[in-house]
Design a protein around this motif. Sequence first.
Motif, PDB file in Angstrom:
ATOM      1  N   TYR A 212       0.860  -1.185   0.000  1.00  0.00           N
ATOM      2  CA  TYR A 212       0.000   0.000   0.000  1.00  0.00           C
ATOM      3  C   TYR A 212       0.892   1.229   0.000  1.00  0.00           C
ATOM      4  O   TYR A 212       1.703   1.420   0.915  1.00  0.00           O
ATOM      5  CB  TYR A 212      -0.895  -0.030   1.245  1.00  0.00           C
ATOM      6  N   ASP A 213       0.742   2.067  -1.001  1.00  0.00           N
ATOM      7  CA  ASP A 213       1.617   3.234  -1.178  1.00  0.00           C
ATOM      8  C   ASP A 213       1.033   4.433  -0.435  1.00  0.00           C
ATOM      9  O   ASP A 213       0.373   5.297  -1.008  1.00  0.00           O
ATOM     10  CB  ASP A 213       1.752   3.536  -2.665  1.00  0.00           C
ATOM     11  N   GLN A 214       1.286   4.483   0.872  1.00  0.00           N
ATOM     12  CA  GLN A 214       0.676   5.518   1.710  1.00  0.00           C
ATOM     13  C   GLN A 214       1.131   6.920   1.327  1.00  0.00           C
ATOM     14  O   GLN A 214       0.310   7.853   1.292  1.00  0.00           O
ATOM     15  CB  GLN A 214       0.999   5.247   3.169  1.00  0.00           C
ATOM     16  N   ALA A 215       2.399   7.093   1.042  1.00  0.00           N
ATOM     17  CA  ALA A 215       2.894   8.411   0.649  1.00  0.00           C
ATOM     18  C   ALA A 215       2.171   8.910  -0.596  1.00  0.00           C
ATOM     19  O   ALA A 215       1.776  10.085  -0.674  1.00  0.00           O
ATOM     20  CB  ALA A 215       4.402   8.368   0.407  1.00  0.00           C
ATOM     21  N   GLY A 216       1.977   8.032  -1.562  1.00  0.00           N
ATOM     22  CA  GLY A 216       1.287   8.421  -2.792  1.00  0.00           C
ATOM     23  C   GLY A 216      -0.161   8.776  -2.562  1.00  0.00           C
ATOM     24  O   GLY A 216      -0.685   9.736  -3.158  1.00  0.00           O
ATOM     25  N   VAL A 217      -0.843   8.023  -1.698  1.00  0.00           N
ATOM     26  CA  VAL A 217      -2.245   8.331  -1.403  1.00  0.00           C
ATOM     27  C   VAL A 217      -2.348   9.679  -0.694  1.00  0.00           C
ATOM     28  O   VAL A 217      -3.199  10.512  -1.019  1.00  0.00           O
ATOM     29  CB  VAL A 217      -2.888   7.211  -0.560  1.00  0.00           C
ATOM     30  N   ILE A 218      -1.480   9.916   0.292  1.00  0.00           N
ATOM     31  CA  ILE A 218      -1.507  11.196   1.021  1.00  0.00           C
ATOM     32  C   ILE A 218      -1.284  12.366   0.066  1.00  0.00           C
ATOM     33  O   ILE A 218      -2.051  13.341   0.054  1.00  0.00           O
ATOM     34  CB  ILE A 218      -0.439  11.205   2.136  1.00  0.00           C
ATOM     35  N   LEU A 219      -0.228  12.291  -0.728  1.00  0.00           N
ATOM     36  CA  LEU A 219       0.116  13.415  -1.604  1.00  0.00           C
ATOM     37  C   LEU A 219      -0.965  13.671  -2.645  1.00  0.00           C
ATOM     38  O   LEU A 219      -1.291  14.823  -2.964  1.00  0.00           O
ATOM     39  CB  LEU A 219       1.465  13.166  -2.271  1.00  0.00           C
ATOM     40  N   GLN A 220      -1.548  12.604  -3.196  1.00  0.00           N
ATOM     41  CA  GLN A 220      -2.584  12.797  -4.215  1.00  0.00           C
ATOM     42  C   GLN A 220      -3.907  13.249  -3.597  1.00  0.00           C
ATOM     43  O   GLN A 220      -4.651  14.006  -4.223  1.00  0.00           O
ATOM     44  CB  GLN A 220      -2.768  11.518  -5.019  1.00  0.00           C
ATOM     45  N   HIS A 221      -4.209  12.793  -2.389  1.00  0.00           N
ATOM     46  CA  HIS A 221      -5.429  13.286  -1.747  1.00  0.00           C
ATOM     47  C   HIS A 221      -5.326  14.793  -1.511  1.00  0.00           C
ATOM     48  O   HIS A 221      -6.324  15.515  -1.616  1.00  0.00           O
ATOM     49  CB  HIS A 221      -5.669  12.575  -0.413  1.00  0.00           C
ATOM     50  N   ILE A 222      -4.134  15.270  -1.228  1.00  0.00           N
ATOM     51  CA  ILE A 222      -3.937  16.705  -0.990  1.00  0.00           C
ATOM     52  C   ILE A 222      -3.860  17.492  -2.288  1.00  0.00           C
ATOM     53  O   ILE A 222      -4.488  18.547  -2.426  1.00  0.00           O
ATOM     54  CB  ILE A 222      -2.665  16.933  -0.146  1.00  0.00           C
ATOM     55  N   TYR A 223      -3.123  16.980  -3.277  1.00  0.00           N
ATOM     56  CA  TYR A 223      -2.816  17.764  -4.474  1.00  0.00           C
ATOM     57  C   TYR A 223      -3.547  17.321  -5.735  1.00  0.00           C
ATOM     58  O   TYR A 223      -3.417  17.963  -6.775  1.00  0.00           O
ATOM     59  CB  TYR A 223      -1.304  17.714  -4.739  1.00  0.00           C
TER      60      TYR A 223
END
Length: 478
Positions: A212-223
């Motif tokens: 699960y790519d948590q960093a990618g989910v966080i960054l895309q949810h924001i940006y």
Amino acid sequence: MRVAVLRQFIAAQICVPIFITNLGTSSCAAEGLRRYRAPIGESSISGISSGAFMAVQFGTAWSSVIKGVGVVAGGPYWCAKADAFDAATWYWGPIWRATGACMKGPASDLDPKDFTAKADAKAAAGEIDPLSNVGRQKIYLFRGYNDAIVDKAATDAAADFYRHYLGDANRANLFYQATLGAGHSFVVAKQGAPGLNDCKANTQPYIDQCGYDQAGVILQHIYGRLNPPNPAQLAGSVKSFDQSIYTTPHLPDALSMGDTGYVFVPRDCEQGSPCRVHVALHGCKQDVADIGRRFVDEAGYNEWADTNHLIILYPQTKTSPYWPSNPQACWDWWSYVDHQDSYVTKSGSQIKAIKAMLDALADAAAAPAGATAPSLSAPQSLTVIDTSDSGADLVWSPGDDATTYRVSRAGPDGAFQVIGDVTGTSFGDSGLTPQTTYRWRVSVVLNGAVGPSSHEATGITRSTPPRCDDPGSCTIAK
């Protein structure tokens, strides 16, 4: 004061290599951060565990410049309820609260009204930014059901804190993932990487491999939807910097902060392209002295940053066995530095240090990167980046953040219905049925007119995880 000034003067004149045994390499930390073409209003922050509590504190205190917040295994604002100095209770009271209700619950000890009332009072006093800003932030929350350290009651309380300020109008700004079997950890997509944990572990380095790519989910949810991460050698680089420049007039030790911090800068940003800054905060026992540079290098942020004009700032704490007492290198979310409730405000010592770092990197005068005039063209690249048992996280290619988007959903009956409007290019859908296929479309809304729909995106919600009475040993649902 004189010692701090002298140290900074010396640091400005020479650059002495500092050898860190855990890293096996040398790094020069005598220099400060340089400024990039990064609009400060496009900044964001995330953290795990104590870093998650600090991310909530910082994002609330400085909501005027923080676009979104990622909260991994953390709780609400002012959770420890550390208040003004009381010689009889200031030390043990907040610690008992922090290690008790804030980590173990029960939910009855985490009344959201307590935390919103404190935030309201601090905003009214001008000690934090107006809370209307929190209502437009993008919020990601996560808690793995094998987490044996922070109970779901804490992350539920954080969700309630944010829902209070988001209201019905902005409810889709929040996405809450609690259906993965991760332990107390930051979660990565890697599998079999040496030095990292299996998915349900609750031990150092507190980085679990769950696919699960948590960093990618966080960054895309924001940006919004981003370019795919760089799977190869990164073009950008990690740089070290002297944190004492940003803790002045104190030395870092006085704030339980490390001498050296880190920042990942993509090559394009180094060469002058417009960029944005994300602050990534490690958790307790995740500082460089404890786990080397694993959080900096292996959390997954840098791969996304390298292809998306994102600068990642990694401030560092350190162990402080004496004064201030911080034996596990946690961020200050129970007032161990100041012994006042200022620790959750702009004047909190660690918050001030992080903001000074952000100010050094970002530019208050820079125009938002990639901003375009709003139009009625169909949004592009609508993608479902994550699902829970009752929610889905949608993103699409970013445009002008002033543009409103209308989201429609089709369930098993196949009929599309409008489910809400949102500002920005992500939408956290909620109230869905487990193990069900849904479809979504997005349209631009401009001056009352609705543009053409995007292509459809399809997602299947996850199954509801089984009850986990012994976190750390529960079977991971497929």
